[in-house]
Design a protein around this motif. Structure first.
Motif, PDB file in Angstrom:
ATOM      1  N   MET A 118       0.849  -1.164   0.000  1.00 29.97           N
ATOM      2  CA  MET A 118       0.000   0.000   0.000  1.00 29.97           C
ATOM      3  C   MET A 118       0.899   1.232   0.000  1.00 29.97           C
ATOM      4  N   VAL A 119       0.593   2.170  -0.885  1.00 27.25           N
ATOM      5  CA  VAL A 119       1.408   3.385  -0.937  1.00 27.25           C
ATOM      6  C   VAL A 119       0.668   4.609  -0.418  1.00 27.25           C
ATOM      7  N   SER A 120      -0.681   4.573  -0.403  1.00 32.07           N
ATOM      8  CA  SER A 120      -1.434   5.685   0.166  1.00 32.07           C
ATOM      9  C   SER A 120      -2.818   5.211   0.585  1.00 32.07           C
ATOM     10  N   SER A 121      -3.390   5.932   1.555  1.00 38.58           N
ATOM     11  CA  SER A 121      -4.717   5.592   2.057  1.00 38.58           C
ATOM     12  C   SER A 121      -5.331   6.808   2.726  1.00 38.58           C
ATOM     13  N   THR A 122      -6.622   7.025   2.494  1.00 45.44           N
ATOM     14  CA  THR A 122      -7.307   8.107   3.191  1.00 45.44           C
ATOM     15  C   THR A 122      -7.728   7.680   4.590  1.00 45.44           C
ATOM     16  N   THR A 123      -7.681   6.379   4.892  1.00 41.96           N
ATOM     17  CA  THR A 123      -8.073   5.871   6.203  1.00 41.96           C
ATOM     18  C   THR A 123      -6.999   6.117   7.252  1.00 41.96           C
ATOM     19  N   SER A 124      -5.729   6.012   6.863  1.00 39.12           N
ATOM     20  CA  SER A 124      -4.627   6.166   7.818  1.00 39.12           C
ATOM     21  C   SER A 124      -3.370   6.583   7.076  1.00 39.12           C
ATOM     22  N   ALA A 125      -2.403   7.086   7.837  1.00 37.91           N
ATOM     23  CA  ALA A 125      -1.097   7.400   7.264  1.00 37.91           C
ATOM     24  C   ALA A 125      -0.367   6.092   7.003  1.00 37.91           C
ATOM     25  N   VAL A 126       0.197   5.945   5.817  1.00 36.96           N
ATOM     26  CA  VAL A 126       0.919   4.727   5.449  1.00 36.96           C
ATOM     27  C   VAL A 126       2.390   4.891   5.825  1.00 36.96           C
ATOM     28  N   ASP A 127       2.902   3.933   6.578  1.00 38.21           N
ATOM     29  CA  ASP A 127       4.319   3.933   6.937  1.00 38.21           C
ATOM     30  C   ASP A 127       5.110   3.451   5.723  1.00 38.21           C
ATOM     31  N   PRO A 128       5.890   4.316   5.058  1.00 37.52           N
ATOM     32  CA  PRO A 128       6.606   3.908   3.849  1.00 37.52           C
ATOM     33  C   PRO A 128       7.653   2.831   4.094  1.00 37.52           C
ATOM     34  N   ASP A 129       8.115   2.691   5.340  1.00 37.06           N
ATOM     35  CA  ASP A 129       9.114   1.674   5.666  1.00 37.06           C
ATOM     36  C   ASP A 129       8.485   0.337   6.049  1.00 37.06           C
ATOM     37  N   SER A 185      -7.615   4.028  -1.378  1.00 41.26           N
ATOM     38  CA  SER A 185      -6.250   3.554  -1.152  1.00 41.26           C
ATOM     39  C   SER A 185      -5.627   3.196  -2.485  1.00 41.26           C
ATOM     40  N   ILE A 186      -4.327   3.288  -2.547  1.00 38.60           N
ATOM     41  CA  ILE A 186      -3.562   2.907  -3.728  1.00 38.60           C
ATOM     42  C   ILE A 186      -2.556   1.833  -3.313  1.00 38.60           C
ATOM     43  N   CYS A 187      -2.581   0.709  -4.027  1.00 33.76           N
ATOM     44  CA  CYS A 187      -1.611  -0.361  -3.815  1.00 33.76           C
ATOM     45  C   CYS A 187      -0.858  -0.578  -5.111  1.00 33.76           C
ATOM     46  N   VAL A 188       0.446  -0.815  -5.018  1.00 35.20           N
ATOM     47  CA  VAL A 188       1.278  -1.025  -6.192  1.00 35.20           C
ATOM     48  C   VAL A 188       2.024  -2.357  -6.015  1.00 35.20           C
ATOM     49  N   GLU A 189       2.061  -3.118  -7.092  1.00 40.74           N
ATOM     50  CA  GLU A 189       2.742  -4.413  -7.103  1.00 40.74           C
ATOM     51  C   GLU A 189       4.213  -4.230  -6.724  1.00 40.74           C
ATOM     52  N   VAL A 190       4.714  -5.140  -5.918  1.00 45.71           N
ATOM     53  CA  VAL A 190       6.134  -5.161  -5.574  1.00 45.71           C
ATOM     54  C   VAL A 190       6.816  -6.094  -6.557  1.00 45.71           C
ATOM     55  N   PRO A 191       7.840  -5.611  -7.291  1.00 45.31           N
ATOM     56  CA  PRO A 191       8.504  -6.474  -8.261  1.00 45.31           C
ATOM     57  C   PRO A 191       9.162  -7.679  -7.596  1.00 45.31           C
ATOM     58  N   ALA A 192       9.196  -8.782  -8.303  1.00 46.28           N
ATOM     59  CA  ALA A 192       9.843  -9.990  -7.791  1.00 46.28           C
ATOM     60  C   ALA A 192      11.316  -9.723  -7.562  1.00 46.28           C
ATOM     61  N   ALA A 193      11.840 -10.287  -6.483  1.00 40.62           N
ATOM     62  CA  ALA A 193      13.254 -10.062  -6.142  1.00 40.62           C
ATOM     63  C   ALA A 193      14.157 -10.950  -6.972  1.00 40.62           C
TER      64      ALA A 193
END
Length: 103
Positions: free
Chosen positions: A1-12, A95-103
């Motif tokens: 999750m990169v953003s949400s109007t429900t709560s502050a998103v912890d970027p870490d 909310s906005i969620c973005v795929e995490v690239p495969a490692a």
């Protein structure tokens, strides 16, 4: 999750979602940030996902339920982005969620 109007998103340490799909059925789970555990189930038609969800808040153990609809988009990098519209606490949320690239 990169953003949400429900709560502050912890970027870490944002909430992390795992999605699964078979024959148009969607299911998965999520955890992290403000949620200790969450589950969802729903359907996908073309580029739209509809889900019902339930999760437990890390802050006080409150169980939250709801429904949501997401549009599936592609980022410039070719990753999936979900633009999620849902209701929580009696108000519309985004909310906005973005795929995490495969490692």
């Amino acid at each position: 999750m990169v953003s949400s109007t429900t709560s502050a998103v912890d970027p870490d340490a944002p909430s992390v979602f795992r999605y699964f799909e078979a024959d148009g059925m969607i299911w998965g789970d999520y955890t992290g940030d403000t949620v200790t555990i969450g589950r969802f189930v729903g359907t996908r038609t073309d580029d739209t996902i509809w889900v019902s969800f339930v999760h437990v808040l890390a802050s006080d153990g409150t169980v939250v339920t709801g429904d949501g609809e997401s549009e599936i988009e592609l980022t410039d990098d070719g990753l999936l982005r979900l633009v999620e519209h849902y209701e929580m606490h009696g108000a519309p949320q985004l909310s906005i969620c973005v795929e995490v690239p495969a490692a």
